[in-house]
Design a protein around this motif. Structure first.
Motif, PDB file in Angstrom:
ATOM      1  N   GLY A  28       0.831  -1.196   0.000  1.00  0.00           N
ATOM      2  CA  GLY A  28       0.000   0.000   0.000  1.00  0.00           C
ATOM      3  C   GLY A  28       0.861   1.239   0.000  1.00  0.00           C
ATOM      4  N   TRP A  29       0.292   2.328  -0.462  1.00  0.00           N
ATOM      5  CA  TRP A  29       0.983   3.615  -0.488  1.00  0.00           C
ATOM      6  C   TRP A  29       0.002   4.707  -0.067  1.00  0.00           C
ATOM      7  N   ALA A  30       0.541   5.830   0.379  1.00  0.00           N
ATOM      8  CA  ALA A  30      -0.297   6.963   0.759  1.00  0.00           C
ATOM      9  C   ALA A  30       0.482   8.255   0.642  1.00  0.00           C
ATOM     10  N   ALA A  31      -0.267   9.333   0.433  1.00  0.00           N
ATOM     11  CA  ALA A  31       0.307  10.674   0.401  1.00  0.00           C
ATOM     12  C   ALA A  31      -0.697  11.631   1.025  1.00  0.00           C
ATOM     13  N   ILE A  32      -0.169  12.559   1.784  1.00  0.00           N
ATOM     14  CA  ILE A  32      -0.978  13.633   2.361  1.00  0.00           C
ATOM     15  C   ILE A  32      -0.421  14.933   1.817  1.00  0.00           C
ATOM     16  N   LEU A  33      -1.266  15.719   1.174  1.00  0.00           N
ATOM     17  CA  LEU A  33      -0.864  17.002   0.609  1.00  0.00           C
ATOM     18  C   LEU A  33      -1.489  18.108   1.441  1.00  0.00           C
ATOM     19  N   ARG A  34      -0.696  19.100   1.815  1.00  0.00           N
ATOM     20  CA  ARG A  34      -1.205  20.243   2.571  1.00  0.00           C
ATOM     21  C   ARG A  34      -0.855  21.524   1.827  1.00  0.00           C
ATOM     22  N   TYR A  35      -1.892  22.276   1.494  1.00  0.00           N
ATOM     23  CA  TYR A  35      -1.752  23.571   0.828  1.00  0.00           C
ATOM     24  C   TYR A  35      -2.518  24.555   1.681  1.00  0.00           C
ATOM     25  N   GLY A  36      -1.780  25.354   2.454  1.00  0.00           N
ATOM     26  CA  GLY A  36      -2.442  26.255   3.386  1.00  0.00           C
ATOM     27  C   GLY A  36      -3.204  25.453   4.420  1.00  0.00           C
ATOM     28  N   LYS A  37      -4.516  25.679   4.505  1.00  0.00           N
ATOM     29  CA  LYS A  37      -5.353  24.962   5.469  1.00  0.00           C
ATOM     30  C   LYS A  37      -6.051  23.763   4.844  1.00  0.00           C
ATOM     31  N   VAL A  38      -5.810  23.532   3.583  1.00  0.00           N
ATOM     32  CA  VAL A  38      -6.473  22.439   2.875  1.00  0.00           C
ATOM     33  C   VAL A  38      -5.575  21.208   2.859  1.00  0.00           C
ATOM     34  N   GLU A  39      -6.146  20.060   3.213  1.00  0.00           N
ATOM     35  CA  GLU A  39      -5.416  18.801   3.147  1.00  0.00           C
ATOM     36  C   GLU A  39      -6.157  17.834   2.244  1.00  0.00           C
ATOM     37  N   VAL A  66      12.580  11.821   6.815  1.00  0.00           N
ATOM     38  CA  VAL A  66      12.183  11.723   8.218  1.00  0.00           C
ATOM     39  C   VAL A  66      12.343  10.268   8.643  1.00  0.00           C
ATOM     40  N   ARG A  67      12.733  10.052   9.861  1.00  0.00           N
ATOM     41  CA  ARG A  67      12.879   8.686  10.361  1.00  0.00           C
ATOM     42  C   ARG A  67      11.496   8.058  10.503  1.00  0.00           C
ATOM     43  N   GLY A  68      11.302   6.911   9.879  1.00  0.00           N
ATOM     44  CA  GLY A  68      10.023   6.209   9.961  1.00  0.00           C
ATOM     45  C   GLY A  68       9.784   5.627  11.339  1.00  0.00           C
ATOM     46  N   HIS A  69       8.535   5.572  11.734  1.00  0.00           N
ATOM     47  CA  HIS A  69       8.122   4.964  13.005  1.00  0.00           C
ATOM     48  C   HIS A  69       8.842   5.586  14.200  1.00  0.00           C
ATOM     49  N   ALA A  70       9.081   6.885  14.103  1.00  0.00           N
ATOM     50  CA  ALA A  70       9.795   7.582  15.176  1.00  0.00           C
ATOM     51  C   ALA A  70       8.942   8.695  15.792  1.00  0.00           C
ATOM     52  N   GLY A  71       7.635   8.642  15.555  1.00  0.00           N
ATOM     53  CA  GLY A  71       6.752   9.590  16.216  1.00  0.00           C
ATOM     54  C   GLY A  71       6.399  10.839  15.433  1.00  0.00           C
ATOM     55  N   ASP A  72       6.897  11.006  14.198  1.00  0.00           N
ATOM     56  CA  ASP A  72       6.495  12.160  13.391  1.00  0.00           C
ATOM     57  C   ASP A  72       5.008  11.978  13.050  1.00  0.00           C
ATOM     58  N   PRO A  73       4.127  12.877  13.516  1.00  0.00           N
ATOM     59  CA  PRO A  73       2.690  12.651  13.362  1.00  0.00           C
ATOM     60  C   PRO A  73       2.234  12.481  11.906  1.00  0.00           C
ATOM     61  N   MET A  74       2.757  13.255  11.000  1.00  0.00           N
ATOM     62  CA  MET A  74       2.316  13.158   9.606  1.00  0.00           C
ATOM     63  C   MET A  74       2.866  11.896   8.940  1.00  0.00           C
ATOM     64  N   ASN A  75       4.089  11.498   9.301  1.00  0.00           N
ATOM     65  CA  ASN A  75       4.631  10.248   8.772  1.00  0.00           C
ATOM     66  C   ASN A  75       3.826   9.065   9.294  1.00  0.00           C
ATOM     67  N   GLU A  76       3.456   9.108  10.557  1.00  0.00           N
ATOM     68  CA  GLU A  76       2.643   8.035  11.146  1.00  0.00           C
ATOM     69  C   GLU A  76       1.276   7.974  10.470  1.00  0.00           C
ATOM     70  N   ARG A  77       0.719   9.134  10.168  1.00  0.00           N
ATOM     71  CA  ARG A  77      -0.585   9.183   9.495  1.00  0.00           C
ATOM     72  C   ARG A  77      -0.485   8.593   8.094  1.00  0.00           C
ATOM     73  N   ALA A  78       0.559   8.961   7.360  1.00  0.00           N
ATOM     74  CA  ALA A  78       0.757   8.401   6.015  1.00  0.00           C
ATOM     75  C   ALA A  78       0.952   6.890   6.097  1.00  0.00           C
ATOM     76  N   ASP A  79       1.705   6.427   7.078  1.00  0.00           N
ATOM     77  CA  ASP A  79       1.915   4.994   7.272  1.00  0.00           C
ATOM     78  C   ASP A  79       0.587   4.285   7.533  1.00  0.00           C
ATOM     79  N   ALA A  80      -0.255   4.879   8.377  1.00  0.00           N
ATOM     80  CA  ALA A  80      -1.552   4.268   8.694  1.00  0.00           C
ATOM     81  C   ALA A  80      -2.438   4.192   7.448  1.00  0.00           C
ATOM     82  N   LEU A  81      -2.415   5.225   6.622  1.00  0.00           N
ATOM     83  CA  LEU A  81      -3.210   5.223   5.388  1.00  0.00           C
ATOM     84  C   LEU A  81      -2.706   4.157   4.415  1.00  0.00           C
ATOM     85  N   ALA A  82      -1.389   4.046   4.285  1.00  0.00           N
ATOM     86  CA  ALA A  82      -0.807   3.040   3.386  1.00  0.00           C
ATOM     87  C   ALA A  82      -1.127   1.628   3.884  1.00  0.00           C
TER      88      ALA A  82
END
Length: 154
Positions: free
Chosen positions: A30-41, A130-146
């Motif tokens: 699985g793969w995932a991406a989160i895009l943030r442009y201003g307040k829009v995700e 960024v180090r994976g599985h090291a507590g970065d909230p957005m990396n963890e979120r992308a991991d969960a989506l993938a």
């Protein structure tokens, strides 16, 4: 939500977090991406029944960059050194050597690297590891989506 961030040239900054993986590798991925442009995700994700971790990491970055409608200043966060090093260090030599690596063997996943190069071309991209599985909230979120996309394969 984050406030709109301005890049040095005054244009609005797009931040992207990507992740991809398989279990087992190779296997369902699985793969995932989160895009943030201003307040829009915007969240993107997908899966393949038979693939590799590296292919999923590349696919996440490709999907994110292909989703952009116009040239942007981008900070792309990835926990894949393969992706970051490929784009920052190796790809120029691969292209120069007709998609052959230093051992003169064909570059693995070259069709995805070609697609990524084309998707990246219109943008000014900073590749941030960024180090994976090291507590970065957005990396963890992308991991969960993938992971959810992979698990949805059944």
């Amino acid at each position: 939500m984050a406030e709109t961030r301005q890049a040095p040239g005054g244009e609005t900054l797009v931040e992207i977090w990507t992740d991809g993986g398989c279990k087992p590798n190779p296997g369902p991925g699985g793969w995932a991406a989160i895009l943030r442009y201003g307040k829009v995700e915007r969240e993107l994700s997908g899966a393949e029944a038979e693939t590799t971790n590296n292919r999923m990491e590349l696919t996440a970055a490709i999907a994110a960059l292909e989703a952009l409608k116009r040239p942007c200043r981008v900070i792309l966060h990835t926990d894949s050194e393969y992706l970051r090093n490929g784009m920052e260090r190796w790809i120029t030599g691969w292209v120069r050597n007709n998609w052959r690596n230093a051992a003169r063997e064909p570059v693995k996943n070259f069709e995805l690297w070609q697609r990524l190069l084309a998707a990246a071309r219109p943008h000014e991209i900073e590749w941030r590891w960024v180090r994976g599985h090291a507590g970065d909230p957005m990396n963890e979120r992308a991991d969960a989506l993938a992971t959810a996309a992979r698990e949805a394969l059944g």
